[in-house]
Design a protein around this motif. Structure first.
Motif, PDB file in Angstrom:
ATOM      1  N   PRO A  92       0.720  -1.376   0.005  1.00  0.00           N
ATOM      2  CA  PRO A  92       0.028  -0.149   0.066  1.00  0.00           C
ATOM      3  C   PRO A  92       0.877   1.205   0.095  1.00  0.00           C
ATOM      4  CG  PRO A  92      -0.064  -1.038   1.950  1.00  0.00           C
ATOM      5  CD  PRO A  92       0.619  -2.014   1.184  1.00  0.00           C
ATOM      6  N   PRO A  93       0.309   2.338  -0.446  1.00  0.00           N
ATOM      7  CA  PRO A  93       1.134   3.587  -0.641  1.00  0.00           C
ATOM      8  C   PRO A  93       1.322   4.184   0.673  1.00  0.00           C
ATOM      9  CG  PRO A  93      -1.199   4.228  -1.274  1.00  0.00           C
ATOM     10  CD  PRO A  93      -0.993   2.583  -1.183  1.00  0.00           C
ATOM     11  N   VAL A  94       2.281   4.860   0.955  1.00  0.00           N
ATOM     12  CA  VAL A  94       2.793   5.575   2.124  1.00  0.00           C
ATOM     13  C   VAL A  94       2.521   6.937   2.369  1.00  0.00           C
ATOM     14  CG1 VAL A  94       4.639   5.700   4.007  1.00  0.00           C
ATOM     15  CG2 VAL A  94       4.337   3.566   2.591  1.00  0.00           C
ATOM     16  N   ASP A  95       1.674   7.343   3.226  1.00  0.00           N
ATOM     17  CA  ASP A  95       1.516   8.693   3.530  1.00  0.00           C
ATOM     18  C   ASP A  95       2.433   9.268   4.526  1.00  0.00           C
ATOM     19  OD1 ASP A  95       0.799  11.366   4.127  1.00  0.00           O
ATOM     20  OD2 ASP A  95      -1.397  10.748   4.406  1.00  0.00           O
ATOM     21  N   PHE A  96       3.560   9.872   3.811  1.00  0.00           N
ATOM     22  CA  PHE A  96       4.700  10.393   4.854  1.00  0.00           C
ATOM     23  C   PHE A  96       4.358  11.560   5.693  1.00  0.00           C
ATOM     24  CE2 PHE A  96       7.169   7.852   1.665  1.00  0.00           C
ATOM     25  CZ  PHE A  96       7.866   7.112   2.378  1.00  0.00           C
ATOM     26  N   LYS A  97       3.513  12.294   5.459  1.00  0.00           N
ATOM     27  CA  LYS A  97       2.803  13.297   6.164  1.00  0.00           C
ATOM     28  C   LYS A  97       2.248  12.742   7.412  1.00  0.00           C
ATOM     29  CE  LYS A  97       0.011  17.377   5.979  1.00  0.00           C
ATOM     30  NZ  LYS A  97      -0.906  18.335   5.340  1.00  0.00           N
ATOM     31  N   ASN A  98       1.483  11.809   6.937  1.00  0.00           N
ATOM     32  CA  ASN A  98       0.817  11.054   8.344  1.00  0.00           C
ATOM     33  C   ASN A  98       1.911  10.278   9.110  1.00  0.00           C
ATOM     34  OD1 ASN A  98      -1.677   9.920   9.687  1.00  0.00           O
ATOM     35  ND2 ASN A  98      -0.567   8.203   9.152  1.00  0.00           N
ATOM     36  N   GLN A  99       3.120   9.691   8.484  1.00  0.00           N
ATOM     37  CA  GLN A  99       3.852   9.211   9.321  1.00  0.00           C
ATOM     38  C   GLN A  99       4.621  10.083  10.319  1.00  0.00           C
ATOM     39  OE1 GLN A  99       2.956   5.948   9.016  1.00  0.00           O
ATOM     40  NE2 GLN A  99       5.198   5.423   8.776  1.00  0.00           N
ATOM     41  N   LEU A 100       5.041  11.418   9.896  1.00  0.00           N
ATOM     42  CA  LEU A 100       5.560  12.175  10.594  1.00  0.00           C
ATOM     43  C   LEU A 100       4.758  12.720  11.716  1.00  0.00           C
ATOM     44  CD1 LEU A 100       7.274  14.679   7.994  1.00  0.00           C
ATOM     45  CD2 LEU A 100       8.531  13.187   9.544  1.00  0.00           C
ATOM     46  N   GLN A 101       3.456  12.877  11.521  1.00  0.00           N
ATOM     47  CA  GLN A 101       2.419  13.356  12.532  1.00  0.00           C
ATOM     48  C   GLN A 101       2.446  12.083  13.365  1.00  0.00           C
ATOM     49  OE1 GLN A 101      -0.889  14.243  10.345  1.00  0.00           O
ATOM     50  NE2 GLN A 101      -0.166  16.222   9.732  1.00  0.00           N
ATOM     51  N   THR A 102       2.572  10.930  13.081  1.00  0.00           N
ATOM     52  CA  THR A 102       2.352  10.104  14.131  1.00  0.00           C
ATOM     53  C   THR A 102       3.559   9.235  14.685  1.00  0.00           C
ATOM     54  OG1 THR A 102       2.303   8.156  12.475  1.00  0.00           O
ATOM     55  CG2 THR A 102       0.117   9.104  13.099  1.00  0.00           C
ATOM     56  N   LEU A 103       4.648   9.969  14.288  1.00  0.00           N
ATOM     57  CA  LEU A 103       6.070   9.526  14.790  1.00  0.00           C
ATOM     58  C   LEU A 103       6.030   9.780  16.228  1.00  0.00           C
ATOM     59  CD1 LEU A 103       8.710   8.459  13.928  1.00  0.00           C
ATOM     60  CD2 LEU A 103       9.503  11.002  13.868  1.00  0.00           C
ATOM     61  N   GLN A 104       6.285   8.724  17.359  1.00  0.00           N
ATOM     62  CA  GLN A 104       6.290   8.917  18.740  1.00  0.00           C
ATOM     63  C   GLN A 104       7.731   8.791  19.247  1.00  0.00           C
ATOM     64  OE1 GLN A 104       5.867   9.684  21.881  1.00  0.00           O
ATOM     65  NE2 GLN A 104       6.241   7.499  22.277  1.00  0.00           N
ATOM     66  N   MET A 105       8.338   9.872  19.592  1.00  0.00           N
ATOM     67  CA  MET A 105       9.753   9.909  19.995  1.00  0.00           C
ATOM     68  C   MET A 105       9.841  10.366  21.613  1.00  0.00           C
ATOM     69  SD  MET A 105      11.202   8.653  17.679  1.00  0.00           S
ATOM     70  CE  MET A 105      13.015   8.977  17.927  1.00  0.00           C
ATOM     71  N   GLU A 106       8.753  10.299  21.996  1.00  0.00           N
ATOM     72  CA  GLU A 106       8.824  10.666  23.804  1.00  0.00           C
ATOM     73  C   GLU A 106       8.609   9.426  24.375  1.00  0.00           C
ATOM     74  OE1 GLU A 106       6.390  13.459  26.921  1.00  0.00           O
ATOM     75  OE2 GLU A 106       5.741  13.442  24.674  1.00  0.00           O
ATOM     76  N   PRO A 107       9.518   9.201  25.408  1.00  0.00           N
ATOM     77  CA  PRO A 107       9.681   7.789  26.086  1.00  0.00           C
ATOM     78  C   PRO A 107       8.507   7.610  26.912  1.00  0.00           C
ATOM     79  CG  PRO A 107      11.829   8.802  25.800  1.00  0.00           C
ATOM     80  CD  PRO A 107      10.934   9.973  25.173  1.00  0.00           C
ATOM     81  N   PHE A 108       8.243   6.343  27.065  1.00  0.00           N
ATOM     82  CA  PHE A 108       7.422   5.945  27.892  1.00  0.00           C
ATOM     83  C   PHE A 108       5.833   6.334  27.749  1.00  0.00           C
ATOM     84  CE2 PHE A 108      11.215   6.391  30.342  1.00  0.00           C
ATOM     85  CZ  PHE A 108      11.639   5.016  30.302  1.00  0.00           C
ATOM     86  N   GLN A 109       5.332   6.965  26.783  1.00  0.00           N
ATOM     87  CA  GLN A 109       4.019   7.188  26.513  1.00  0.00           C
ATOM     88  C   GLN A 109       3.315   6.043  26.297  1.00  0.00           C
ATOM     89  OE1 GLN A 109       2.567  10.704  26.853  1.00  0.00           O
ATOM     90  NE2 GLN A 109       4.824  10.500  27.817  1.00  0.00           N
ATOM     91  N   GLU A 110       3.577   5.229  25.427  1.00  0.00           N
ATOM     92  CA  GLU A 110       2.694   4.163  25.174  1.00  0.00           C
ATOM     93  C   GLU A 110       2.714   2.948  26.098  1.00  0.00           C
ATOM     94  OE1 GLU A 110       0.833   3.266  22.256  1.00  0.00           O
ATOM     95  OE2 GLU A 110       1.102   5.379  22.038  1.00  0.00           O
ATOM     96  N   ILE A 111       4.027   3.073  26.737  1.00  0.00           N
ATOM     97  CA  ILE A 111       4.084   2.153  27.935  1.00  0.00           C
ATOM     98  C   ILE A 111       3.120   2.530  29.080  1.00  0.00           C
ATOM     99  CG2 ILE A 111       5.636   1.345  29.981  1.00  0.00           C
ATOM    100  CD1 ILE A 111       7.814   1.616  27.704  1.00  0.00           C
ATOM    101  N   LEU A 112       2.992   3.455  29.353  1.00  0.00           N
ATOM    102  CA  LEU A 112       1.767   4.309  30.369  1.00  0.00           C
ATOM    103  C   LEU A 112       0.436   3.943  29.502  1.00  0.00           C
ATOM    104  CD1 LEU A 112       3.671   7.599  31.694  1.00  0.00           C
ATOM    105  CD2 LEU A 112       3.722   5.413  32.856  1.00  0.00           C
ATOM    106  N   ARG A 113       0.268   4.151  28.561  1.00  0.00           N
ATOM    107  CA  ARG A 113      -0.956   3.762  28.158  1.00  0.00           C
ATOM    108  C   ARG A 113      -1.365   2.345  28.106  1.00  0.00           C
ATOM    109  NH1 ARG A 113      -1.637   4.961  22.376  1.00  0.00           N
ATOM    110  NH2 ARG A 113      -3.403   3.908  22.544  1.00  0.00           N
ATOM    111  N   ALA A 114      -0.457   1.472  28.210  1.00  0.00           N
ATOM    112  CA  ALA A 114      -0.988   0.174  28.424  1.00  0.00           C
ATOM    113  C   ALA A 114      -1.742  -0.217  29.794  1.00  0.00           C
ATOM    114  CB  ALA A 114       0.592  -0.780  28.177  1.00  0.00           C
TER     115      ALA A 114
END
Length: 220
Positions: A96-118
């Motif tokens: 599938p085609p890649v939307d790089f604008k969306n990729q940049l918007q969803t890039l998650q570089m802040e540590p422990f955000q997803e871990i806390l969401r778990a």
């Protein structure tokens, strides 16, 4: 959901991911045996022998690595039957085609955000545990099959593999998350401590996974 329903749901997801790993794992199995004569000749030239325990360990590691690549280095659900039916009947693109604008918007570089969401939902918790569990073989087999196992070697192997995967995923439309690197690296380290525990309990068995030295050479 009750505890039983949650566990059943976890198992269903595990089996779903396992079936997605099977095509690449099957390819790795074939490749292992195709390269076996060449590997044996190479070991013979070095004065080394690799016994059945080590060969079995190498095969399992190769198949696992191929399965991990199937899950992480291709677009999501690439190896599902539904995707390939769509490709064959022309309703879905192979990649599938890649939307790089969306990729940049969803890039998650802040540590422990997803871990806390778990801790706020079973799906994110499953992903967190999966990121740890699926990388434990990286640390385990690194220690089991490499010469002079050290915890930092397993940790480094896990970190490097995870970093490369997350980098590639940005370009194939997958999520790129620093927490995945943290969890994967922790999983690899956990794999090393599993190896350490087994070595303490079964030292003679662990030695069988090393090449037998002949003429002063050791298997690296």
């Amino acid at each position: 959901m009750s505890l039983t329903e949650t566990l059943q749901w976890y198992l269903e997801n595990i089996f779903e991911y396992f079936f997605q790993m099977l095509p690449c794992m099957s390819f790795a199995l074939i490749l292992f045996f195709l390269l076996l004569p060449w590997r044996r000749r190479r070991l013979a030239r070095l004065g080394l022998s690799s016994g059945p325990w080590r060969e079995g360990g190498l095969l399992l590691f190769l198949m696992f690595a191929a399965g991990l690549a199937a899950l992480t280095l291709f677009p999501a659900y690439f190896w599902t039957a539904g995707h390939w039916r769509g490709v064959l009947d022309g309703t879905q693109p192979l990649f599938p085609p890649v939307d790089f604008k969306n990729q940049l918007q969803t890039l998650q570089m802040e540590p422990f955000q997803e871990i806390l969401r778990a801790f706020h939902g079973p799906w994110v918790m499953f992903l967190m545990l999966a990121n740890i569990g699926i990388f434990s073989p990286v640390g385990f087999f690194t220690a089991l099959l490499w010469r002079k196992p050290r915890w930092w070697k397993s940790l480094l192997a896990g970190f490097c593999a995870s970093f490369v995967i997350e980098f590639i995923q940005f370009f194939i439309g997958r999520s790129t998350d620093i927490d995945d690197v943290i969890l994967n690296t922790a999983g690899a380290l956990a794999g090393f401590w599993i190896f350490w525990l087994l070595r303490a309990i079964f030292p003679n068995l662990i030695e069988k996974f090393q090449c037998q030295p002949r003429g002063g050479y050791y298997c690296g």
